[in-house]
Design a protein around this motif. Structure first.
Motif, PDB file in Angstrom:
ATOM      1  N   MET A  36       0.744  -1.292  -0.022  1.00 24.74           N
ATOM      2  CA  MET A  36      -0.039  -0.198  -0.114  1.00 24.74           C
ATOM      3  C   MET A  36       0.630   0.971   0.073  1.00 24.74           C
ATOM      4  SD  MET A  36      -3.191  -0.935  -0.362  1.00 24.74           S
ATOM      5  CE  MET A  36      -3.951   0.230   0.678  1.00 24.74           C
ATOM      6  N   ARG A  37       2.409   0.882   0.530  1.00 19.64           N
ATOM      7  CA  ARG A  37       2.860   2.370   0.784  1.00 19.64           C
ATOM      8  C   ARG A  37       3.335   2.698  -0.498  1.00 19.64           C
ATOM      9  NH1 ARG A  37       4.681   4.406   5.686  1.00 19.64           N
ATOM     10  NH2 ARG A  37       7.046   4.740   4.727  1.00 19.64           N
ATOM     11  N   ALA A  38       3.835   1.915  -1.784  1.00 23.25           N
ATOM     12  CA  ALA A  38       4.302   2.043  -2.833  1.00 23.25           C
ATOM     13  C   ALA A  38       3.729   2.065  -3.386  1.00 23.25           C
ATOM     14  CB  ALA A  38       5.098   0.233  -3.279  1.00 23.25           C
ATOM     15  N   LEU A  39       1.942   2.021  -3.471  1.00 22.74           N
ATOM     16  CA  LEU A  39       0.815   2.697  -4.375  1.00 22.74           C
ATOM     17  C   LEU A  39       1.285   4.283  -4.347  1.00 22.74           C
ATOM     18  CD1 LEU A  39      -2.103   0.328  -3.790  1.00 22.74           C
ATOM     19  CD2 LEU A  39      -0.800   0.397  -5.726  1.00 22.74           C
ATOM     20  N   HIS A  40       2.425   4.781  -2.937  1.00 22.73           N
ATOM     21  CA  HIS A  40       1.663   5.666  -2.921  1.00 22.73           C
ATOM     22  C   HIS A  40       3.018   6.832  -3.067  1.00 22.73           C
ATOM     23  CE1 HIS A  40      -2.738   5.771  -1.534  1.00 22.73           C
ATOM     24  NE2 HIS A  40      -2.372   5.102  -1.765  1.00 22.73           N
ATOM     25  N   GLY A  41       4.048   5.894  -3.218  1.00 22.42           N
ATOM     26  CA  GLY A  41       5.784   6.396  -3.541  1.00 22.42           C
ATOM     27  C   GLY A  41       5.848   6.777  -1.629  1.00 22.42           C
ATOM     28  N   ALA A  42       4.974   5.856  -1.178  1.00 21.59           N
ATOM     29  CA  ALA A  42       6.165   5.699   0.406  1.00 21.59           C
ATOM     30  C   ALA A  42       7.022   5.385   0.190  1.00 21.59           C
ATOM     31  CB  ALA A  42       4.893   5.533   1.652  1.00 21.59           C
ATOM     32  N   ARG A  43       8.187   4.962   0.922  1.00 28.55           N
ATOM     33  CA  ARG A  43       9.154   3.858   1.223  1.00 28.55           C
ATOM     34  C   ARG A  43       9.108   2.891   1.812  1.00 28.55           C
ATOM     35  NH1 ARG A  43      13.573   7.471   4.121  1.00 28.55           N
ATOM     36  NH2 ARG A  43      12.156   8.167   5.208  1.00 28.55           N
ATOM     37  N   LEU A  75       8.378   0.208   5.445  1.00 32.39           N
ATOM     38  CA  LEU A  75       9.048   0.425   7.107  1.00 32.39           C
ATOM     39  C   LEU A  75      10.354  -0.690   6.775  1.00 32.39           C
ATOM     40  CD1 LEU A  75       5.322   0.665   8.141  1.00 32.39           C
ATOM     41  CD2 LEU A  75       6.577   2.545   7.937  1.00 32.39           C
ATOM     42  N   THR A  76      10.951  -0.275   8.642  1.00 31.24           N
ATOM     43  CA  THR A  76      11.918  -0.653   8.404  1.00 31.24           C
ATOM     44  C   THR A  76      11.348  -0.731   9.714  1.00 31.24           C
ATOM     45  OG1 THR A  76      13.613   0.781   9.347  1.00 31.24           O
ATOM     46  CG2 THR A  76      13.169  -0.182   7.240  1.00 31.24           C
ATOM     47  N   TRP A  77      11.794  -2.061  10.479  1.00 31.99           N
ATOM     48  CA  TRP A  77      11.443  -2.723  12.356  1.00 31.99           C
ATOM     49  C   TRP A  77      12.050  -1.518  13.462  1.00 31.99           C
ATOM     50  CZ3 TRP A  77       7.377  -4.209  14.528  1.00 31.99           C
ATOM     51  CH2 TRP A  77       7.247  -4.366  15.775  1.00 31.99           C
ATOM     52  N   ASP A  78      11.864  -0.810  14.592  1.00 29.33           N
ATOM     53  CA  ASP A  78      11.991  -0.859  14.890  1.00 29.33           C
ATOM     54  C   ASP A  78      12.185  -1.103  16.646  1.00 29.33           C
ATOM     55  OD1 ASP A  78      12.843   1.787  17.350  1.00 29.33           O
ATOM     56  OD2 ASP A  78      13.785   3.065  16.006  1.00 29.33           O
ATOM     57  N   SER A  79      12.769  -1.586  16.976  1.00 32.83           N
ATOM     58  CA  SER A  79      12.636  -1.824  18.416  1.00 32.83           C
ATOM     59  C   SER A  79      12.207  -0.864  19.269  1.00 32.83           C
ATOM     60  CB  SER A  79      13.856  -3.044  19.224  1.00 32.83           C
ATOM     61  OG  SER A  79      13.955  -4.260  18.270  1.00 32.83           O
TER      62      SER A  79
END
Length: 65
Positions: free
Chosen positions: A1-8, A10-14
């Motif tokens: 879904m993010r890619a559809l809107h040009g967003a990078r 996500l990466t996990w942040d503990s």
């Protein structure tokens, strides 16, 4: 879904996950729904109320936003 809107992606942040879990438990204990007073990270809340025992998923929340 993010890619559809040009967003990078996500990466996990503990550390962020730990903060989110603490806030979620706080909300559950107080039986309320409100944004965290810590404003240095983004936050999306999703609430669904239904008289049936329907279970919602993360996908349902994303599509509702």
């Amino acid at each position: 879904m993010r890619a559809l809107h040009g967003a990078r992606p996500l990466t996990w942040d503990s550390s962020l996950a730990r903060k989110a879990q603490i806030w979620a438990l706080n909300l559950a204990t107080r039986k309320t729904m409100e944004h965290s007073p810590i404003n240095d990270e983004g936050e999306n809340l999703y609430y669904f109320s239904n008289t049936q025992s329907e279970i919602k998923t993360c996908k349902d929340a994303v599509e509702a936003w």
